[in-house]
Write an enzyme that holds these catalytic residues in place. Structure first.
Site, PDB file in Angstrom:
ATOM      1  N   LYS A   6      33.097  27.657  49.166  1.00 59.39           N
ATOM      2  CA  LYS A   6      33.448  27.900  47.761  1.00 59.39           C
ATOM      3  C   LYS A   6      32.197  28.082  46.910  1.00 59.39           C
ATOM      4  CE  LYS A   6      36.872  28.264  46.092  1.00 59.39           C
ATOM      5  NZ  LYS A   6      37.767  29.433  45.965  1.00 59.39           N
ATOM      6  N   ILE A  64      47.874  32.119  42.139  1.00 58.67           N
ATOM      7  CA  ILE A  64      47.036  32.422  40.984  1.00 58.67           C
ATOM      8  C   ILE A  64      46.744  33.915  40.869  1.00 58.67           C
ATOM      9  CG2 ILE A  64      44.705  32.110  40.038  1.00 58.67           C
ATOM     10  CD1 ILE A  64      44.848  29.189  41.060  1.00 58.67           C
ATOM     11  N   GLY A  65      46.461  34.562  41.996  1.00 58.13           N
ATOM     12  CA  GLY A  65      46.182  35.998  41.970  1.00 58.13           C
ATOM     13  C   GLY A  65      47.345  36.779  41.400  1.00 58.13           C
ATOM     14  N   LYS A 109      46.870  40.335  52.240  1.00 56.65           N
ATOM     15  CA  LYS A 109      47.253  40.518  53.639  1.00 56.65           C
ATOM     16  C   LYS A 109      48.760  40.562  53.835  1.00 56.65           C
ATOM     17  CE  LYS A 109      45.181  36.978  55.409  1.00 56.65           C
ATOM     18  NZ  LYS A 109      44.802  36.034  56.484  1.00 56.65           N
ATOM     19  N   ASP A 159      42.630  42.636  54.201  1.00 60.75           N
ATOM     20  CA  ASP A 159      42.013  41.402  54.672  1.00 60.75           C
ATOM     21  C   ASP A 159      40.548  41.511  54.269  1.00 60.75           C
ATOM     22  OD1 ASP A 159      40.676  39.420  56.127  1.00 60.75           O
ATOM     23  OD2 ASP A 159      42.020  39.602  57.857  1.00 60.75           O
ATOM     24  N   GLY A 181      44.049  38.678  47.204  1.00 62.89           N
ATOM     25  CA  GLY A 181      44.981  37.563  47.308  1.00 62.89           C
ATOM     26  C   GLY A 181      46.012  37.573  46.196  1.00 62.89           C
ATOM     27  N   ALA A 182      46.482  38.771  45.824  1.00 60.24           N
ATOM     28  CA  ALA A 182      47.344  38.902  44.642  1.00 60.24           C
ATOM     29  C   ALA A 182      48.837  38.847  44.951  1.00 60.24           C
ATOM     30  CB  ALA A 182      47.021  40.207  43.920  1.00 60.24           C
ATOM     31  N   SER A 183      49.214  38.602  46.193  1.00 57.83           N
ATOM     32  CA  SER A 183      50.639  38.624  46.522  1.00 57.83           C
ATOM     33  C   SER A 183      51.376  37.366  46.085  1.00 57.83           C
ATOM     34  CB  SER A 183      50.837  38.845  48.027  1.00 57.83           C
ATOM     35  OG  SER A 183      50.256  37.789  48.768  1.00 57.83           O
ATOM     36  N   TYR A 217      33.984  23.451  53.534  1.00 62.52           N
ATOM     37  CA  TYR A 217      34.731  24.075  52.440  1.00 62.52           C
ATOM     38  C   TYR A 217      33.863  24.184  51.186  1.00 62.52           C
ATOM     39  CZ  TYR A 217      38.192  24.683  48.701  1.00 62.52           C
ATOM     40  OH  TYR A 217      38.886  25.136  47.609  1.00 62.52           O
TER      41      TYR A 217
END
Length: 424
Positions: A174, A24-25, A44, A76, A19-21, A170
């Site tokens: 988490k 926070i990532g 993704k 993904d 999720g680095a795009s 949720y």
């Protein structure tokens, strides 16, 4: 605005960040890049999103502009082959992986009846399963590193039933990430792999949150989480493991006491919305004489007065009379929703606001047309919400406002409040 100085401790290290795009990532990736780290941008987003900026390729460019090396990979975390392919590419380009950051996550703050199983599966497959799977696949490479870390962006394991009651699906998803920390930190000790969790003390302004709420004024920038992650990932993994850290605590322990520069709006630096899963001691002190600690609703923001508000007398009829005078064709056009309000407490009753049909209407009783969203709230907080003193988003996140139906339409109330604030 980064307050933690780069020391070069991650120079030459390879980070695999899911999720680095964006968000926070991405912030963690850019912080590491300043050390000259290698970053696998595993996300993704290969094509630009119409509303959310950033792709794996634009993030890779920013990483390299800061002095790091980047490898953008379409990943993904639900797909084992995609994760393994990215790991294989990382080995070819960077000869291994030193650090895994499990940041990818899906969210739906809905109750049991309102959570469709497609959304349930998405959260569990990305949050819990994705974290477990990526950790499992990276493990052989982490074992070969002399500075191996796994960092999950997940909350402390808080067994207060409140955190399950408001969005049980949720919370489970988490907490699955957090349970990976609990188990793997002990399991991986023989391999000298540090496994820790990091969670923000306050709401963090990301593009996704801004799109959802339209307001980040009571949030902090992602930089505070990136700085905290940097401090944690620089630690000796043999000694630093099994920790559930809060970003603010990490930064303060590092020696920074003034966190104002992290605030999106410096004027709200002492008025920030707390993130979920964190029990507030001030509320606990206030309620402990009358409510069992197991059932206390202890999630507050500093914008809320912890003392019980004076009970109101007859505010609700006056409020709806004022709202009725404020209905305009433009407001109806922009909102296009019917709301039902179930008011609890001293002024208990049912009210409605139709900003969808004809010339609009509001008043006591259920709406003539089926409501798009039904909102339940105590009368003590109801007037504050419409007067702009308590934001609808904040009230929902704090559990003061319960919503059934179309959450997106219910959140349109936030914008409507701004137009009514000066009139009510």
């Amino acid at each position: 605005m980064s307050l933690v100085a780069n020391t070069g401790k991650l120079a030459g290290r390879t980070l695999f960040i899911t999720g680095a795009s964006r968000g926070i990532g991405k912030a963690i990736a850019l912080k590491a890049a300043k050390d000259g780290a290698n970053v696998v941008v595993a996300a993704k987003t290969a094509e630009p999103h119409p509303k959310l900026p950033g792709t794996i390729y634009t993030t890779a460019e920013e990483i390299e502009a800061l002095g790091g090396k980047a490898l953008p990979c379409i990943v993904d975390v639900r797909e084992e082959k995609q994760i393994q392919n990215a790991i294989d590419e990382a080995v070819k380009k960077f000869n291994g992986i030193d650090i895994l950051v499990n940041n990818a996550s899906a969210i739906s703050l809905t109750g049991t009846a309102q959570t469709d199983m497609k959304r349930y599966d998405l959260m569990h497959n990305i949050n819990t399963r994705g974290t477990f799977l990526t950790s499992k696949l990276c493990l052989p490479l982490l074992k070969n590193s002399n500075h191996a870390h796994i960092l999950n962006l997940s909350p402390p394991l808080n067994m207060n039933p409140y955190w399950f009651s408001i969005h049980v699906a949720y919370t489970m998803a988490k907490y699955g990430m957090s349970m990976c920390v609990l188990g793997m930190s002990e399991e991986f000790k023989p391999y000298n792999i540090g496994v820790n969790a990091l969670w923000p003390k306050t709401a963090i302004a990301t593009a996704a949150i801004e799109m959802l709420t339209g307001d980040t004024s009571t949030s902090r920038k992602p930089d505070i989480v990136a700085d905290a992650a940097y401090v944690m990932l620089a630690q000796d993994p043999k000694k630093y493991t099994g920790i559930f850290a809060i970003d603010e605590d990490v930064i303060k322990k590092y020696g920074i006491s003034d966190l104002t520069p992290y605030a999106c709006d410096p004027k709200n630096a002492d008025n920030l919305m707390l993130d979920g899963f964190l029990d507030d001691p001030a509320a606990l002190t206030h309620h402990r004489q009358t409510v069992s600690t197991a059932s206390i609703r202890r999630y507050h923001t500093s914008t809320v007065n912890y003392k019980e508000k004076a009970e109101s007398g007859g505010q609700i009829p006056e409020l709806f009379a004022a709202i009725g005078k404020s209905i305009t064709p433009d407001l109806i056009k922009k909102t296009q929703a019917v709301f039902q309000f179930n008011v609890k407490g001293k002024e208990e009753g049912v009210w409605h606001l139709d900003l969808k049909n004809g010339d609009g209407s509001c008043g006591q009783g259920e709406p003539k047309n089926p409501p798009d969203a039904t909102l339940t709230m105590d009368s003590n907080n109801f007037a504050d919400m419409f007067a702009g003193k308590l934001k609808a988003t904040n009230a929902f996140m704090m559990g003061k406002l319960k919503i059934k139906g179309d959450l997106q339409k219910a959140m349109k109330l936030e914008k409507m409040m701004k137009s009514l604030k000066n009139k009510v």
